[in-house]
Write a protein that holds these residues in place. Structure first.
Motif, PDB file in Angstrom:
ATOM      1  N   GLU A  48     -25.121   8.018  15.126  1.00 40.59           N
ATOM      2  CA  GLU A  48     -23.957   7.782  15.985  1.00 40.59           C
ATOM      3  C   GLU A  48     -24.261   8.273  17.405  1.00 40.59           C
ATOM      4  O   GLU A  48     -23.574   9.156  17.934  1.00 40.59           O
ATOM      5  N   LEU A  49     -25.232   7.652  18.073  1.00 46.93           N
ATOM      6  CA  LEU A  49     -25.712   8.160  19.354  1.00 46.93           C
ATOM      7  C   LEU A  49     -24.728   7.922  20.493  1.00 46.93           C
ATOM      8  O   LEU A  49     -24.774   8.621  21.502  1.00 46.93           O
ATOM      9  N   ALA A  50     -23.855   6.934  20.354  1.00 40.85           N
ATOM     10  CA  ALA A  50     -22.874   6.664  21.410  1.00 40.85           C
ATOM     11  C   ALA A  50     -21.443   6.842  20.901  1.00 40.85           C
ATOM     12  O   ALA A  50     -20.514   6.318  21.499  1.00 40.85           O
ATOM     13  N   TYR A  51     -21.289   7.585  19.824  1.00 43.70           N
ATOM     14  CA  TYR A  51     -19.958   7.822  19.264  1.00 43.70           C
ATOM     15  C   TYR A  51     -19.209   8.808  20.160  1.00 43.70           C
ATOM     16  O   TYR A  51     -19.766   9.825  20.591  1.00 43.70           O
ATOM     17  N   ALA A  52     -17.948   8.517  20.426  1.00 45.30           N
ATOM     18  CA  ALA A  52     -17.172   9.334  21.358  1.00 45.30           C
ATOM     19  C   ALA A  52     -17.142  10.795  20.931  1.00 45.30           C
ATOM     20  O   ALA A  52     -16.902  11.108  19.769  1.00 45.30           O
ATOM     21  N   SER A  53     -17.413  11.675  21.875  1.00 49.32           N
ATOM     22  CA  SER A  53     -17.320  13.129  21.690  1.00 49.32           C
ATOM     23  C   SER A  53     -18.281  13.670  20.634  1.00 49.32           C
ATOM     24  O   SER A  53     -18.066  14.751  20.096  1.00 49.32           O
ATOM     25  N   SER A  54     -19.346  12.915  20.321  1.00 47.58           N
ATOM     26  CA  SER A  54     -20.273  13.347  19.279  1.00 47.58           C
ATOM     27  C   SER A  54     -21.537  13.931  19.893  1.00 47.58           C
ATOM     28  O   SER A  54     -22.052  13.430  20.896  1.00 47.58           O
ATOM     29  N   THR A  55     -22.039  14.986  19.284  1.00 47.29           N
ATOM     30  CA  THR A  55     -23.317  15.590  19.694  1.00 47.29           C
ATOM     31  C   THR A  55     -24.305  15.662  18.535  1.00 47.29           C
ATOM     32  O   THR A  55     -25.430  16.118  18.703  1.00 47.29           O
ATOM     33  N   SER A  56     -23.887  15.199  17.351  1.00 47.67           N
ATOM     34  CA  SER A  56     -24.725  15.327  16.161  1.00 47.67           C
ATOM     35  C   SER A  56     -25.964  14.451  16.222  1.00 47.67           C
ATOM     36  O   SER A  56     -27.074  14.897  15.913  1.00 47.67           O
ATOM     37  N   GLY A  57     -25.795  13.187  16.610  1.00 47.17           N
ATOM     38  CA  GLY A  57     -26.936  12.289  16.686  1.00 47.17           C
ATOM     39  C   GLY A  57     -27.975  12.770  17.672  1.00 47.17           C
ATOM     40  O   GLY A  57     -29.188  12.709  17.413  1.00 47.17           O
ATOM     41  N   GLN A  58     -27.499  13.287  18.802  1.00 48.98           N
ATOM     42  CA  GLN A  58     -28.423  13.803  19.812  1.00 48.98           C
ATOM     43  C   GLN A  58     -29.171  15.036  19.300  1.00 48.98           C
ATOM     44  O   GLN A  58     -30.366  15.209  19.574  1.00 48.98           O
ATOM     45  N   ALA A  59     -28.484  15.885  18.543  1.00 49.22           N
ATOM     46  CA  ALA A  59     -29.139  17.073  17.990  1.00 49.22           C
ATOM     47  C   ALA A  59     -30.197  16.682  16.964  1.00 49.22           C
ATOM     48  O   ALA A  59     -31.288  17.269  16.919  1.00 49.22           O
ATOM     49  N   ARG A  66     -31.840  13.858  16.897  1.00 47.08           N
ATOM     50  CA  ARG A  66     -32.963  13.303  17.674  1.00 47.08           C
ATOM     51  C   ARG A  66     -33.820  14.420  18.261  1.00 47.08           C
ATOM     52  O   ARG A  66     -35.050  14.362  18.224  1.00 47.08           O
ATOM     53  N   MET A  67     -33.188  15.449  18.805  1.00 46.22           N
ATOM     54  CA  MET A  67     -33.944  16.561  19.377  1.00 46.22           C
ATOM     55  C   MET A  67     -34.823  17.237  18.339  1.00 46.22           C
ATOM     56  O   MET A  67     -36.009  17.523  18.587  1.00 46.22           O
ATOM     57  N   GLY A  68     -34.251  17.505  17.161  1.00 43.93           N
ATOM     58  CA  GLY A  68     -35.031  18.148  16.115  1.00 43.93           C
ATOM     59  C   GLY A  68     -36.215  17.314  15.694  1.00 43.93           C
ATOM     60  O   GLY A  68     -37.329  17.828  15.473  1.00 43.93           O
ATOM     61  N   MET A  69     -36.001  15.985  15.573  1.00 49.18           N
ATOM     62  CA  MET A  69     -37.094  15.093  15.206  1.00 49.18           C
ATOM     63  C   MET A  69     -38.189  15.098  16.266  1.00 49.18           C
ATOM     64  O   MET A  69     -39.387  15.186  15.948  1.00 49.18           O
ATOM     65  N   ALA A 128     -33.088  18.357  10.985  1.00 46.77           N
ATOM     66  CA  ALA A 128     -33.992  17.262  11.334  1.00 46.77           C
ATOM     67  C   ALA A 128     -35.398  17.769  11.615  1.00 46.77           C
ATOM     68  O   ALA A 128     -36.386  17.097  11.291  1.00 46.77           O
ATOM     69  N   TYR A 129     -35.506  18.952  12.212  1.00 49.97           N
ATOM     70  CA  TYR A 129     -36.820  19.537  12.494  1.00 49.97           C
ATOM     71  C   TYR A 129     -37.581  19.782  11.194  1.00 49.97           C
ATOM     72  O   TYR A 129     -38.725  19.336  11.038  1.00 49.97           O
ATOM     73  N   ASP A 130     -36.965  20.477  10.254  1.00 50.52           N
ATOM     74  CA  ASP A 130     -37.650  20.754   8.987  1.00 50.52           C
ATOM     75  C   ASP A 130     -37.941  19.475   8.219  1.00 50.52           C
ATOM     76  O   ASP A 130     -39.011  19.311   7.622  1.00 50.52           O
ATOM     77  N   LEU A 131     -37.008  18.541   8.228  1.00 46.75           N
ATOM     78  CA  LEU A 131     -37.179  17.308   7.468  1.00 46.75           C
ATOM     79  C   LEU A 131     -38.314  16.455   8.044  1.00 46.75           C
ATOM     80  O   LEU A 131     -39.052  15.800   7.299  1.00 46.75           O
ATOM     81  N   THR A 132     -38.481  16.473   9.361  1.00 39.98           N
ATOM     82  CA  THR A 132     -39.580  15.727   9.982  1.00 39.98           C
ATOM     83  C   THR A 132     -40.928  16.313   9.595  1.00 39.98           C
ATOM     84  O   THR A 132     -41.879  15.568   9.302  1.00 39.98           O
TER      85      THR A 132
END
Length: 396
Positions: free
Chosen positions: A38-49, A51-54, A323-327
């Motif tokens: 959900e990279l463009a979902y309103a008020s969301s920061t989860s997708g970006q986090a 992505r950062m971990g990956m 996401a970091y550990d999973l990658t």
């Protein structure tokens, strides 16, 4: 004859070098990993986090030599906007990419649940660093192409109910989002109280994403005898917090919540009202207070690669950590599989051993019988500090 000797002496070595260079270049072509979130979902920061971990983990893998003899990991991302229909189209596109070994998903359980038939038809490994509905992994498919390194509802709900009981609440009211995620939590709550009759569910209220009035639902649970509200919500949690904070202090029940709202700008949207309500939530990891070298390493990378100021400004930290550990686990599976063939990577994910991760040490993250890398022991209760950082609390 002279011309033939000239070609043999100068052109042939060049052609051999060119062929060798092209072969090496072909060997170094990327191994792709997808992200559909959900990279463009309103008020969301989860997708970006996520992505950062990956990307932090991929950079570490690539700096250490990549996978499969030096091939770099490379991210391909799609935005599903939190919509299952969009996710299905994205998954089809990603599955058509040669040398794409797996796809990471985002925060929303309904998106994962709707994707299950397709990803198993495509035989595409789907890695879950956030969504918690039990049926995402407990899906009945064999072989199972879903692997999760995150919370699950049957761990979250007992943790929330135990917290309520330790604070003296033997009667709880459930306030649940009307999705597969909410229904998963209802089932988890019923399973828990069946084994713990000292706790009683006095009522369940359902709400939809578009709902803006929570007062009637809150009042109904309070009148039914609820001493604590157990909440399963995303950004809608801000509305409940504002509603409760506006009541006289004696009428404000404690709220213990699932973690959906921690994947967005809940703290900013709830505003000062959050400090007027007894609000707790489940979590699995925090960089705040973490003292290990890997936590410092990952935080330093987040600062360098993404301009994160410090640990207190890191949004949706569980998404990054998972996401970091999973990658890194995926990279080890690719190496074990020895190819980008997805069925081989899926099987290899069940065989990875002895990874010292950010969250913990994983003797064997996944097995053929267990596609959950975390456990109930990794779940804890946390609160929002006055500056918005999520900090662990100790239940007494």
């Amino acid at each position: 004859m002279f011309l033939i000797r000239l070609v043999s002496r100068f052109l042939l070595p060049f052609l051999l070098l060119l062929a060798t260079t092209m072969a090496v270049a072909a060997e170094k072509k990327p191994v792709y990993v997808g992200l559909d979130a959900e990279l463009a979902y309103a008020s969301s920061t989860s997708g970006q986090a996520i992505r950062m971990g990956m990307l932090i983990a991929m950079e570490e893998v690539n700096q250490a030599g990549g996978v499969l003899g030096g091939r770099p990991l490379q991210l391909i991302e799609r935005d599903n906007k939190g919509l299952p229909a969009r996710a299905l189209e994205n998954l089809k596109e990603l599955a058509a990419q040669p040398d794409l070994v797996a796809v990471f998903g985002g925060r929303f359980s309904p998106v994962f649940l709707e994707s299950l038939p397709l990803i198993h038809a495509l035989k595409l490994p789907l890695l879950d660093p956030w969504a918690a509905a039990d049926a995402i992994v407990d899906n009945g498919y064999a072989p199972n192409y879903v692997f999760r390194l995150s919370l699950r509802d049957s761990w979250a709900m007992p943790t929330m109910l135990r917290h309520a009981a330790k604070k003296g609440a033997k009667q709880v009211g459930l306030l649940l989002i009307n999705t597969g995620w909410g229904r998963s939590n209802r089932a988890a709550a019923e399973a828990y109280v069946a084994l713990h009759p000292e706790i009683k569910i006095v009522g369940t209220q359902w709400f939809n994403w578009a709902d803006t009035n929570f007062l009637d639902k809150y009042t109904a649970l309070k009148q039914a005898g609820a001493q604590t509200i157990v909440l399963v919500a995303n950004s809608e949690a801000r509305l409940l917090v504002r509603t409760v904070a506006a009541l006289p202090k004696a009428e404000r029940l404690p709220i213990v919540s699932h973690w959906g709202m921690s994947g967005g700008t809940f703290f900013e949207e709830a505003g000062p009202a959050l400090q007027e309500v007894d609000f707790a939530l489940v979590q699995t990891y925090s960089f705040f207070g973490a003292k290990g070298p890997k936590a410092r390493q990952v935080l330093a990378a987040a600062q360098k690669m993404f301009g994160v100021r410090d640990v207190r400004s890191l949004a949706s930290p569980v998404g990054l950590a998972h996401a970091y550990d999973l990658t890194h686990i995926l990279a080890r599976a690719i190496a074990r599989a020895g190819s980008t063939e997805r069925a081989a990577v899926r099987a290899a994910l069940e065989q990875v051993r002895n990874y010292d991760g950010l969250i913990k040490r994983y003797p064997q993250p996944f097995t053929p019988a267990r596609h959950e890398a975390l456990s109930l022991e990794d779940v804890y209760i946390a609160r929002y500090a006055p500056d918005g950082v999520i900090v662990r609390i100790v239940d007494r």
